[in-house]
Design an enzyme around this catalytic site. Structure first.
Site, PDB file in Angstrom:
ATOM      1  N   HIS A 128       0.865  -1.185   0.000  1.00 44.06           N
ATOM      2  CA  HIS A 128       0.000   0.000   0.000  1.00 44.06           C
ATOM      3  C   HIS A 128       0.905   1.240   0.000  1.00 44.06           C
ATOM      4  O   HIS A 128       2.028   1.192   0.523  1.00 44.06           O
ATOM      5  CB  HIS A 128      -0.838  -0.051   1.281  1.00 44.06           C
ATOM      6  CG  HIS A 128      -1.909   0.987   1.412  1.00 44.06           C
ATOM      7  ND1 HIS A 128      -1.633   2.279   1.814  1.00 44.06           N
ATOM      8  CD2 HIS A 128      -3.253   0.917   1.239  1.00 44.06           C
ATOM      9  CE1 HIS A 128      -2.773   2.954   1.864  1.00 44.06           C
ATOM     10  NE2 HIS A 128      -3.764   2.159   1.524  1.00 44.06           N
ATOM     11  N   ASP A 204       2.985  -4.562   8.028  1.00 50.71           N
ATOM     12  CA  ASP A 204       1.771  -3.765   7.820  1.00 50.71           C
ATOM     13  C   ASP A 204       0.599  -4.740   7.939  1.00 50.71           C
ATOM     14  O   ASP A 204       0.295  -5.479   7.005  1.00 50.71           O
ATOM     15  CB  ASP A 204       1.817  -3.103   6.438  1.00 50.71           C
ATOM     16  CG  ASP A 204       0.509  -2.390   6.105  1.00 50.71           C
ATOM     17  OD1 ASP A 204      -0.462  -2.523   6.883  1.00 50.71           O
ATOM     18  OD2 ASP A 204       0.461  -1.717   5.066  1.00 50.71           O
ATOM     19  N   GLN A 207      -4.608  -5.444   6.902  1.00 48.83           N
ATOM     20  CA  GLN A 207      -5.614  -6.296   6.255  1.00 48.83           C
ATOM     21  C   GLN A 207      -5.749  -7.653   6.927  1.00 48.83           C
ATOM     22  O   GLN A 207      -6.635  -8.423   6.559  1.00 48.83           O
ATOM     23  CB  GLN A 207      -5.266  -6.473   4.762  1.00 48.83           C
ATOM     24  CG  GLN A 207      -5.387  -5.193   3.952  1.00 48.83           C
ATOM     25  CD  GLN A 207      -6.828  -4.720   3.803  1.00 48.83           C
ATOM     26  OE1 GLN A 207      -7.778  -5.479   3.961  1.00 48.83           O
ATOM     27  NE2 GLN A 207      -7.001  -3.435   3.505  1.00 48.83           N
ATOM     28  N   LYS A 230     -10.850  -0.453  10.217  1.00 48.98           N
ATOM     29  CA  LYS A 230     -11.044  -1.646   9.378  1.00 48.98           C
ATOM     30  C   LYS A 230     -11.491  -2.845  10.197  1.00 48.98           C
ATOM     31  O   LYS A 230     -11.704  -3.926   9.660  1.00 48.98           O
ATOM     32  CB  LYS A 230      -9.729  -1.991   8.659  1.00 48.98           C
ATOM     33  CG  LYS A 230      -9.325  -0.987   7.580  1.00 48.98           C
ATOM     34  CD  LYS A 230      -8.128  -1.508   6.810  1.00 48.98           C
ATOM     35  CE  LYS A 230      -7.343  -0.419   6.125  1.00 48.98           C
ATOM     36  NZ  LYS A 230      -7.956   0.063   4.884  1.00 48.98           N
ATOM     37  N   CYS A 372      -4.769   2.584  -3.647  1.00 46.12           N
ATOM     38  CA  CYS A 372      -3.544   3.075  -3.003  1.00 46.12           C
ATOM     39  C   CYS A 372      -2.393   2.103  -3.174  1.00 46.12           C
ATOM     40  O   CYS A 372      -1.597   1.893  -2.249  1.00 46.12           O
ATOM     41  CB  CYS A 372      -3.762   3.357  -1.521  1.00 46.12           C
ATOM     42  SG  CYS A 372      -4.991   4.611  -1.210  1.00 46.12           S
TER      43      CYS A 372
HETATM   44  C1  LIG Z   1      -2.392  -2.799   3.484  1.00 46.47           C
HETATM   45  C2  LIG Z   1      -2.739  -1.441   3.990  1.00 46.47           C
HETATM   46  N1  LIG Z   1      -1.795  -0.684   4.567  1.00 46.47           N
HETATM   47  C3  LIG Z   1      -2.061   0.544   5.034  1.00 46.47           C
HETATM   48  C4  LIG Z   1      -3.310   1.097   4.937  1.00 46.47           C
HETATM   49  C5  LIG Z   1      -3.533   2.477   5.445  1.00 46.47           C
HETATM   50  O1  LIG Z   1      -4.479   2.511   6.439  1.00 46.47           O
HETATM   51  P1  LIG Z   1      -5.054   3.920   6.929  1.00 46.47           P
HETATM   52  O2  LIG Z   1      -5.597   4.584   5.716  1.00 46.47           O
HETATM   53  O3  LIG Z   1      -6.115   3.545   7.901  1.00 46.47           O
HETATM   54  O4  LIG Z   1      -3.926   4.649   7.545  1.00 46.47           O
HETATM   55  C6  LIG Z   1      -4.325   0.352   4.336  1.00 46.47           C
HETATM   56  C7  LIG Z   1      -5.686   0.906   4.213  1.00 46.47           C
HETATM   57  O5  LIG Z   1      -6.207   1.135   3.151  1.00 46.47           O
HETATM   58  C8  LIG Z   1      -4.028  -0.949   3.847  1.00 46.47           C
HETATM   59  O6  LIG Z   1      -4.967  -1.687   3.248  1.00 46.47           O
END
Ligand SMILES: Cc1ncc(COP(=O)(O)O)c(C=O)c1O
Lengths: 413, 147
Positions: A128, A204, A207, A230, A372
């Site tokens: 991401h 990270d 998910q 989430k 993203c």
């Molecule tokens: C794999 C992953 N990392 C990071 C994020 C970022 O999360 P946030 O937008 O809540 O900071 C997301 C959310 O879309 C994600 O799916």
């Protein structure tokens, strides 16, 4: 009903989510965007409302009873988070604005203290932007080198080159599950490979934490982060977990109130963990709400949620390919055991934006776009995809509604 | 919920299925690139301007039916117009999309023709960016061409 555990029934769980009970133009809402953000159960909504009605006060700052009680509720939620991911203790749990801020915190606090020109940070092609851009910012600032683990043709990380890529690396930062492909990565194995090479392992976990049991110690990770929104909790709140010794050795990230033990005209002293990384007034009601979300998830059982999503994946994969054959291309692993219930797809050449617009006519909510993860999109050869993601409250009826709505899209284009 | 037929009018789908002026132009034609960061769509506008007149225009890139058809219709409409006419035309279009800058006068008399079909997009606010992507990119290319 799908799911191995007979006590688990998504149709019943769904009733706890007021948003999902509404009808629009006489049709039910089919919410398939939980990989983006999840809906909220009554217990979270009610706990936050009750807290704000009866108990709201600043934390860590005042002696009166109301404030002491609010502080206790806030800290009790921190304890729940620590237990939920099996952290060693609650000093290892830092509340942030979201997972993105947690990743920035690591890149800029740990990164600036430990990375020099030429040092290597290893990432993967399925990250991401939140796990790419902070490192690119550090690259511009410091001249660090970024390397990337590529993908195999079946959407897994290609681990054949991992030992080579890790040579000289100081950081290996990777997602536990791709938010585009649904691929679940072998976190323990990746952490262990990082450590063998002398790198720290950052997971990270955005998910995976909402969808399956998490044990950061069994992972052998050094840092992990995820977002409350989430996992049935409120937005505006993220969690950073880090090994205490590492957090202890790191310089602060944001400066201000709450993160200091002493401030004079000629300098400051940091507060103890975790306050050291929680500058300013935090998201108090949100933290309390996350505590309620964890209670809810624990009540359902994380292993049950995982089983449900494996069953949903089997159903969705079979049903969509059965109904649409070559007209649908699902970008992700076929094996339900190796993936979460998040499906990015291309359908009959219809642009994802148009597709999601037409699905919206049937109240089917899917995300369209690059999710993203633009570098990944380029690699899978798509500018954009539509993405349907399933969670504990989604049933096979939701999947069927998606397929019916897809059919209606073909009529227009 | 506004009806989908307001969005996908026949003329729009026609330009989507059979885009006009798709392709590239070699230098000395200029080009500009626009992205819709929301969805990853990208578009390139190639512009051949001589003696203050748009002699030729082409576009390439990927996008949804709205961005592609809007750009296709735009290229048809602006070919042969003077730079000043094109600028006024873009203002008129953006005004229809409720995006006009209040300080800039809009000539309501300008006839948008087929492009009026895009008016329905206004009912779907997230799609306004799709409809205007090509037009904003055109303005950049135009600025480049008359530099
Ligand atoms: C794999 C992953 N990392 C990071 C994020 C970022 O999360 P946030 O937008 O809540 O900071 C997301 C959310 O879309 C994600 O799916």
């Amino acid at each position: 009903m799908v799911g191995a555990n007979t006590a688990f029934d998504a149709a019943v769980i769904r009733r706890d989510f007021p948003v999902l009970a509404q009808q629009i133009d006489g049709k039910p809402l089919v919410y398939l965007d939980s990989a983006n953000t999840s809906q909220k159960p009554n217990i979270v909504i009610d706990t936050m409302a009750k807290f704000m009605r009866e108990s709201y006060a600043p934390i860590n700052r005042s002696a009166y009873t109301l404030a002491a009680n609010a502080t206790e509720l806030y800290e009790s939620a921190r304890n729940s988070v620590a237990k939920f991911i099996n952290a060693n203790n609650s000093r290892e749990i830092v509340f942030t604005k979201n997972a993105t801020e947690a990743l920035n915190l690591i890149a800029f606090s740990w990164g600036r203290a430990n990375l020099q020109r030429g040092d290597v940070v290893l990432l993967t092609h399925m990250e991401h932007h939140a796990n790419i851009v902070p490192w690119q910012m550090l690259q511009q600032e410091r001249g660090i080198e970024l390397r990337w683990v590529p993908l195999t043709s079946d959407f897994q990380l290609d681990l054949s080159s991992l030992p080579t890529l890790l040579i000289g690396a100081k950081v290996f930062s990777f997602t536990s599950m791709s938010n585009v492909l649904g691929t679940i990565n072998p976190v323990e194995k990746l952490c262990s490979a990082a450590h063998t090479a002398g790198a720290i392992a950052i997971v990270d976990a955005c998910q995976s934490v909402p969808h399956s049991p998490t044990d950061v110690q069994a992972w052998g990770a050094d840092f992990a982060m995820f977002s409350s929104h989430k996992m049935c909790g409120p937005s505006g709140l993220g969690v950073l977990w880090g090994r205490e010794a590492l957090l202890e050795a790191m310089p602060p990230f944001l400066g201000g109130g709450n993160m200091i033990s002493e401030v004079r005209l000629d300098g400051f002293k940091c507060a103890e963990l975790p306050a050291k990384f929680e500058a300013g007034t935090p998201a108090i009601a949100e933290v309390v709400g996350l505590g309620a979300a964890l209670e809810f998830l624990n009540g359902v059982g994380m292993a049950n949620i995982r089983q449900h999503e494996i069953a949903m994946s089997s159903y969705v994969l079979e049903m969509l390919t059965g109904r649409f054959g070559d007209d649908i291309t699902i970008h992700g692993p076929r094996n339900p055991e190796l993936r979460g219930a998040t499906f990015s797809f291309a359908f009959r050449g219809i642009h994802p934006h148009d597709l999601s617009q037409v699905l919206d006519q049937s109240n089917v909510c899917v995300r369209a776009g690059h999710h993203c993860a633009k570098p990944l999109m380029k690699i899978i050869g798509a500018n954009a995809t539509a993405r349907a993601s399933f969670y504990l409250y989604n049933t096979t009826a939701d999947a069927d509604a998606l397929a019916d709505a897809l059919d209606s899209a073909s009529d227009i284009f | 919920m506004p009806g989908i037929e307001d969005l996908y009018r026949e003329i729009i789908l026609d330009h989507y299925r059979t885009p006009r002026n798709r392709g590239e132009l070699p230098p000395p034609a200029v080009y500009s690139e626009g992205n819709n960061p929301l969805c990853g769509d990208d578009i390139r506008i190639y512009l051949d301007v001589a003696d203050g007149v748009v002699r030729d225009v082409k576009f390439s890139g990927q996008g949804c039916s709205i961005s592609q058809s809007s750009t296709s219709m735009m290229t048809v409409a602006i070919k042969g117009k003077t730079v000043a006419e094109v600028q006024a035309f873009v203002r008129r279009f953006k005004h229809m999309m409720t995006l006009a800058d209040n300080d800039e006068p809009v000539d309501e008399a300008i006839n948008l023709g087929d492009i009026e079909a895009l008016q329905g997009v206004v009912k779907f606010p997230v799609r306004i960016k799709c409809a205007t992507l090509g037009w904003n990119t055109l303005l950049e290319a135009l600025a480049e061409a008359i530099k």
